[in-house]
Design an enzyme around this catalytic site. Structure first.
Site, PDB file in Angstrom:
ATOM      1  CG  ASN A  29      -2.028  -0.908   1.201  1.00 39.87           C
ATOM      2  OD1 ASN A  29      -2.491  -1.270   0.132  1.00 39.87           O
ATOM      3  ND2 ASN A  29      -2.502  -1.317   2.348  1.00 39.87           N
ATOM      4  NE  ARG A  30       0.149   6.677  -3.348  1.00 35.19           N
ATOM      5  CZ  ARG A  30      -0.451   7.685  -3.979  1.00 35.19           C
ATOM      6  NH1 ARG A  30      -1.388   7.441  -4.875  1.00 35.19           N
ATOM      7  NH2 ARG A  30      -0.112   8.926  -3.723  1.00 35.19           N
TER       8      ARG A  30
END
Ligand code: C5P
Length: 222
Positions: A29-30
């Site tokens: 994920n960012r």
């Protein structure tokens, strides 16, 4: 104010998790980890003994905090559960929801025009902490939502059996991942509060003040 968490043990998870596909590729994920690191810093400044379980991030360890570096969701789960018992758990990590069923030993060759990966759900660390026999008195989660923020955040509060959830709207400028400022909508049973927009360091202070107020309310007689 500085000693409001004296004698308390606080566990914070921060950053993304990386789920390896092969030796050079991963799914993740960012997440910069800034919010979780700011919360760990703020808790230590209030006198808590803090364990910070960090996914792969480019941030220096806050002083006075025990930092445990991990990579995958499975490793984060092991480190978080090993850090219990605690008085407060804050799940600020952006844990990958799925991981490849197996990790290729060598670099996968790009032979076909398409590639299908089989993914399996990662453990829900936050829900496990909330269901653990050593459950901290206060379990706090985050929710990154793009729409219908209150509905989805309150759904997670119930489903994961949390005491408080901090939701941030992603996809709007000046808020959320990889950014220094953020705004949070915070929900608990019977209440809510809007915090920010503020720099993440100040937002962490405000959120922790709210968490401490909820802990005090929960432990007050009557
Ligand atoms: O369900 P969702 O991923 O939106 O919930 C977000 C919250 O749950 C965050 O606090 C995150 O740290 C936690 N979480 C977790 N383990 C997962 C997925 C999310 O602890 N596998």
């Amino acid at each position: 104010m500085s000693a409001m968490l004296a004698g308390k043990r606080v566990v914070v998870s921060a950053g993304p998790t990386y789920e390896d596909i092969d030796p050079v590729r991963f799914i993740g994920n960012r997440s910069s980890g800034k919010m979780g690191f700011a919360l760990a810093t703020a808790a230590a400044a209030r006198g808590a003994e803090v364990v910070l379980v960090a996914g792969p991030v480019q941030l220096p360890a806050p002083t006075g905090v025990l930092r445990i570096d991990v990579r995958s969701a499975a490793q984060m789960r092991t480190a978080v559960l090993a850090a219990l018992p605690a008085d407060l758990y804050i799940g600020a990590a952006a844990v990958a929801d799925y991981a490849p069923r197996s990790i290729a030993k060598g670099k996968m060759k790009k032979t076909g025009a398409t590639l299908t990966l089989e993914l399996v759900r990662t453990p829900d660390i936050l829900a496990e902490v909330a269901a653990d026999p050593r459950r901290p008195a206060m379990v706090v989660g985050f929710a990154a939502e793009t729409d219908d923020v209150e509905h989805y955040a309150r759904g997670k509060l119930e489903k994961k059996k949390l005491d408080l959830i901090a939701a941030n709207r992603v996809g709007v400028p000046g808020s959320g991942f990889e950014c220094d400022d953020n705004a949070l909508s915070v929900y608990w049973h019977g209440g809510s509060r809007e915090l920010g927009p503020l720099p993440k360091t100040q937002l962490a202070e405000a959120l922790l003040d709210l968490v401490i107020a909820r802990m005090q309310a929960a432990s007050a007689p009557g």
